[in-house]
Design a protein around this motif. Structure first.
Motif, mmCIF file in Angstrom:
data_model
loop_
_atom_site.group_PDB
_atom_site.id
_atom_site.type_symbol
_atom_site.label_atom_id
_atom_site.label_comp_id
_atom_site.label_asym_id
_atom_site.label_seq_id
_atom_site.Cartn_x
_atom_site.Cartn_y
_atom_site.Cartn_z
ATOM 1 N N GLU A 1 -5.238 -17.157 -18.953
ATOM 2 C CA GLU A 1 -5.575 -18.233 -18.032
ATOM 3 C C GLU A 1 -5.068 -17.944 -16.624
ATOM 4 O O GLU A 1 -4.131 -17.170 -16.429
ATOM 5 C CB GLU A 1 -4.965 -19.557 -18.519
ATOM 6 N N LEU A 2 -5.702 -18.604 -15.666
ATOM 7 C CA LEU A 2 -5.223 -18.596 -14.287
ATOM 8 C C LEU A 2 -4.611 -19.959 -14.026
ATOM 9 O O LEU A 2 -5.290 -20.992 -14.108
ATOM 10 C CB LEU A 2 -6.376 -18.328 -13.328
ATOM 11 N N ARG A 3 -3.311 -19.986 -13.737
ATOM 12 C CA ARG A 3 -2.585 -21.229 -13.477
ATOM 13 C C ARG A 3 -2.180 -21.250 -12.002
ATOM 14 O O ARG A 3 -1.094 -20.806 -11.644
ATOM 15 C CB ARG A 3 -1.343 -21.319 -14.358
ATOM 16 N N ASP B 1 -1.589 -19.861 -8.720
ATOM 17 C CA ASP B 1 -1.442 -18.478 -8.238
ATOM 18 C C ASP B 1 -0.879 -17.553 -9.312
ATOM 19 O O ASP B 1 -0.592 -16.383 -9.033
ATOM 20 C CB ASP B 1 -0.527 -18.453 -7.011
ATOM 21 N N THR C 1 -1.067 -15.725 -13.240
ATOM 22 C CA THR C 1 -1.823 -15.369 -14.436
ATOM 23 C C THR C 1 -0.936 -15.596 -15.643
ATOM 24 O O THR C 1 0.263 -15.306 -15.611
ATOM 25 C CB THR C 1 -2.277 -13.907 -14.396
ATOM 26 N N CYS D 1 1.594 -12.579 -10.876
ATOM 27 C CA CYS D 1 1.082 -13.230 -9.670
ATOM 28 C C CYS D 1 -0.347 -12.764 -9.438
ATOM 29 O O CYS D 1 -0.619 -11.564 -9.375
ATOM 30 C CB CYS D 1 1.972 -12.892 -8.479
ATOM 31 N N PHE D 2 -1.280 -13.700 -9.337
ATOM 32 C CA PHE D 2 -2.694 -13.369 -9.224
ATOM 33 C C PHE D 2 -2.945 -12.482 -8.003
ATOM 34 O O PHE D 2 -2.472 -12.777 -6.899
ATOM 35 C CB PHE D 2 -3.529 -14.649 -9.104
#
Length: 327
Positions: free
Chosen positions: A16-18, A20, A22, A47-48
């Motif tokens: 999932e992306l939460r 900024d 991952t 960190c995305f």
């Protein structure tokens, strides 16, 4: 993200992306312990857009707790902080805690099982995924488990670049347990239960297996020792060749500073470090057992200290000076 391993069965439960961050959640089934039903869940934070290659660090929660001690649903905590400054963060949840299901023989679980079977499996998987030995940070029982794994030689420098123990000790004396009939009676009484309820005891959101409580009674008995039937973990700490940092809080009445310091003093001098979180050491307050890692003051003063330790292998200059005075 890779969802398989050459070591043992691993499933990717979610990616999932939460904001900024991952978040990848893995379920491991090591099959290395007498109870083959054991499954362990690891949450990996990054960190995305930052890419991979950060220094791996594994966070291990304490008793009655889970991954939310390190990583709140709002994306706050030491875990997200370390991910945002470039570390490859892995948050472990022990048997029956958080997303890790209860194993078949859950009530019998002990620190001995966590140290001998679970931590080495977690270390091996993280090393496989990251390509390097991980650093470890443990709070309270998580730190005790790490100390047991080091003292038992279940974790060595191949699977631990360093270890930080926050509010962890085994030396506080409980005098009634030194009276054999009281200790034996305590064991008989506890065997009537399956778990210690975190909610009933107002200690946290999770339960703990009764095996942990019985094991602790044995450690603190008249002839007790920090170890199991096969190994003396306390004596084994003298053979550790991994940098170990013990952090104690002046306001911690559960795990007092003197006892935390005594634990790290078992480690050879070249590898041990100690930090007291106290006004007398230049901090804004005398931190407590939880507040040492979960508070606004910890965010300002302790989290950067952890990042410095993980990134450089030493304490910041002010803390290093205090460490030299103490040890």
């Amino acid at each position: 993200m890779q969802s398989s391993s050459e070591l043992f069965p691993v499933a990717l439960m979610g990616a999932e992306l939460r904001g900024d961050l991952t978040e990848d959640v893995y379920r491991l089934k090591p099959g290395n312990s007498p109870d083959p039903s054991v499954e362990l869940v690891l949450t990996r934070l990054g960190c995305f857009g930052a890419g991979s290659g950060g220094v791996p660090v594994i966070l291990v929660h304490g008793s009655f707790s889970n991954r939310r001690f390190w990583y709140s649903p709002k994306g706050l905590g030491l875990g997200p902080y370390l991910a945002r400054v470039g570390f490859d963060v892995w948050i472990a949840e022990m048997r029956g805690h958080g997303l890790s299901p209860r194993n078949q023989h859950y009530r019998r679980n002990r620190v001995a099982d966590y140290a001998r079977y679970d931590l080495p499996a977690i270390a091996a998987f993280v090393r496989e995924q990251s390509g390097r030995a991980p650093h470890w940070v443990g709070h309270s029982l998580g730190g005790i488990t790490l100390a047991a794994a080091l003292g038992g030689q279940y974790l060595d420098d191949d699977h631990a670049a360093s270890v930080a123990l926050f509010g962890s000790q085994v030396s506080r004396v409980y005098w009634p347990l030194k009276v054999p009939p009281l200790e034996w009676g305590g064991r008989l009484f506890l065997r009537r239960f399956q778990v210690l309820s975190g909610s009933l005891l107002k200690r946290g959101p999770e339960d703990e297996p009764i095996g942990l409580a019985i094991e602790s009674l044995r450690w603190h008995g008249l002839f007790g020792r920090f170890g199991d039937a096969e190994r003396d973990w306390w004596a084994g700490l003298a053979d550790v060749r991994v940098p170990v940092l013990a952090v104690a809080a002046a306001g911690d009445h559960q795990d007092p500073a003197w006892a935390c310091r005594k634990l790290v003093e078992q480690v050879p001098g070249a590898y041990r470090h100690f930090q007291l979180l106290a006004r007398s050491e230049g901090f804004s307050e005398d931190f407590g057992h939880i507040e040492m890692l979960v508070s606004k003051a910890a965010e300002r003063e302790v989290w950067p200290l952890v990042s410095h330790w993980l990134g450089r292998g030493c304490l910041p200059e002010r803390a290093a000076a205090a460490d030299a005075l103490v040890l």
